[in-house]
Design a protein around this motif. Structure first.
Motif, PDB file in Angstrom:
ATOM      1  N   THR A   6       0.798  -1.138  -0.077  1.00 53.06           N
ATOM      2  CA  THR A   6       0.096   0.055   0.111  1.00 53.06           C
ATOM      3  C   THR A   6       0.868   1.227  -0.094  1.00 53.06           C
ATOM      4  O   THR A   6       1.701   1.502   0.980  1.00 53.06           O
ATOM      5  CB  THR A   6      -0.984  -0.015   1.314  1.00 53.06           C
ATOM      6  OG1 THR A   6      -1.759  -0.978   1.351  1.00 53.06           O
ATOM      7  CG2 THR A   6      -1.783   1.215   1.173  1.00 53.06           C
ATOM      8  N   SER A   8       0.494   5.628  -0.457  1.00 48.26           N
ATOM      9  CA  SER A   8      -0.404   6.643  -0.533  1.00 48.26           C
ATOM     10  C   SER A   8       0.440   8.097  -0.092  1.00 48.26           C
ATOM     11  O   SER A   8       1.336   8.117   0.839  1.00 48.26           O
ATOM     12  CB  SER A   8      -1.571   6.645   0.509  1.00 48.26           C
ATOM     13  OG  SER A   8      -0.993   6.589   1.759  1.00 48.26           O
ATOM     14  N   ASP A  23       3.088  12.356  -5.546  1.00 39.86           N
ATOM     15  CA  ASP A  23       1.805  11.850  -5.249  1.00 39.86           C
ATOM     16  C   ASP A  23       1.309  10.550  -5.771  1.00 39.86           C
ATOM     17  O   ASP A  23       0.376  10.462  -6.425  1.00 39.86           O
ATOM     18  CB  ASP A  23       0.669  12.911  -5.672  1.00 39.86           C
ATOM     19  CG  ASP A  23      -0.469  12.847  -4.887  1.00 39.86           C
ATOM     20  OD1 ASP A  23      -0.507  12.272  -3.732  1.00 39.86           O
ATOM     21  OD2 ASP A  23      -1.678  13.315  -5.428  1.00 39.86           O
ATOM     22  N   HIS A  25      -0.296   7.020  -5.462  1.00 38.24           N
ATOM     23  CA  HIS A  25      -1.095   6.143  -4.752  1.00 38.24           C
ATOM     24  C   HIS A  25      -1.179   4.811  -5.413  1.00 38.24           C
ATOM     25  O   HIS A  25      -1.454   4.732  -6.687  1.00 38.24           O
ATOM     26  CB  HIS A  25      -2.255   6.791  -4.516  1.00 38.24           C
ATOM     27  CG  HIS A  25      -2.644   8.194  -3.977  1.00 38.24           C
ATOM     28  ND1 HIS A  25      -2.566   8.226  -2.496  1.00 38.24           N
ATOM     29  CD2 HIS A  25      -2.147   9.390  -4.231  1.00 38.24           C
ATOM     30  CE1 HIS A  25      -2.796   9.504  -1.931  1.00 38.24           C
ATOM     31  NE2 HIS A  25      -2.398  10.039  -3.316  1.00 38.24           N
ATOM     32  N   THR A  27      -2.068   0.240  -4.888  1.00 34.02           N
ATOM     33  CA  THR A  27      -2.188  -0.720  -4.052  1.00 34.02           C
ATOM     34  C   THR A  27      -1.983  -2.008  -4.831  1.00 34.02           C
ATOM     35  O   THR A  27      -2.556  -2.079  -5.944  1.00 34.02           O
ATOM     36  CB  THR A  27      -3.654  -0.780  -3.506  1.00 34.02           C
ATOM     37  OG1 THR A  27      -4.012   0.491  -2.783  1.00 34.02           O
ATOM     38  CG2 THR A  27      -3.926  -2.040  -2.822  1.00 34.02           C
TER      39      THR A  27
END
Length: 290
Positions: A6, A8, A23, A25, A27
């Motif tokens: 993960t 973020s 930035d 993000h 998963t």
């Protein structure tokens, strides 16, 4: 399916002021084999090093990296128990990262050092069962006969396979491979990618591999994450990465990416490509000017 990785709000700015990651993000589920693609300088290696806690992101934000629920880093600070977390993360470097003067089996058994007492790690003393485990790992990657040789006597492809065997001995649940075939010939490249795919399939090990060749990503990975100037600009099925889409994502840089042919398929051995798993609709985000 549980979550393996993960990420973020991850940002990384180098001392020169260049923004290497912007930035991020992301998963990645346990058991996936995911390709990272992008031109040189797009942030692939930097992102992998942040996943492993080898680099810390920018502070003053909400940057977070977790592996199987354990925090690798948060807000620019690597976790205090990072050595314990790294014991479950195998990192395969482009330049192999073996000790040339040591036997291959000793290099492979370095993957078990986190489980042995300090005095044994310093003296490089391993039990019979540990040596047997190392030889089994070498057998799985096809170079068991090379165990007694000095690492410096191996070809580049053999050294990369030894590096994968080290991750197997380590018992890694996540393998991060940083351009593992960039300096290899076509036959060695195919063997390395076949081994990574087999480890992913047989051990249910999560594999994230950075690649230059889009066609290799399509052949081995159901999912591809594309980076451009430190941003994720595509996250979705590898088979959807057509030349048209790549030009939309990368502009003129797409020609450099497309010019890198799939030297693995050029071997023409009629082996079928790895089956693609079902993957939801892609996430495409056009890179913004820095």
């Amino acid at each position: 399916m549980s979550t393996a990785i993960t990420i973020s709000g991850l940002n990384k700015t180098f001392c020169s002021g260049r923004k290497a990651l912007q930035d991020i993000h992301l998963t990645i589920e346990a058991g996936e084999m995911v390709a990272l693609i992008g031109a040189s300088g797009s942030g692939k290696s930097t992102l992998l090093r942040h996943m492993a806690g080898l680099m810390a992101g920018d502070s003053g934000g909400q940057g977070l990296v977790q592996i199987h629920g354990s925090t690798v880093q948060r807000d620019g600070k690597v976790a205090s128990d990072i050595r314990s977390i790294r014991s479950g993360v195998g990192f395969v470097f482009q330049q192999f990262n073996l000790v040339d003067r040591l036997p291959v089996i000793v290099n492979v058994l370095a993957g078990s050092l986190h489980r042995v007492p300090l005095w044994r790690s310093l003296t490089r003393w391993f039990t019979e069962s540990e040596v047997a485990r190392g030889m089994e790992a070498l057998r799985r990657v096809g170079i068991a006969e090379c165990g007694p040789q000095r690492a410096s006597t191996l070809s580049g492809g053999q050294q990369q396979r030894a590096a994968i065997a080290r991750a197997l001995v380590q018992g890694a649940r996540v393998i991060l491979a940083d351009e593992p075939i960039a300096s290899l010939d076509p036959e060695s490249s195919r063997k390395v990618m076949d081994i990574l795919a087999r480890v992913n399939r047989e051990d249910q090990c999560t594999v994230v591999v950075s690649l230059h060749q889009v066609n290799v990503a399509m052949k081995y990975c159901a999912r591809t994450v594309a980076l451009h100037q430190g941003r994720v600009v595509y996250d979705g099925p590898s088979v959807a990465l057509t030349p048209t889409l790549l030009r939309e994502l990368y502009g003129a840089e797409a020609d450099d990416i497309l010019a890198l042919g799939d030297h693995i398929s050029s071997l023409q051995d009629n082996k079928p490509a790895a089956p693609h798993l079902a993957w939801p609709a892609p996430v495409v985000a056009m890179a913004q000017a820095a």
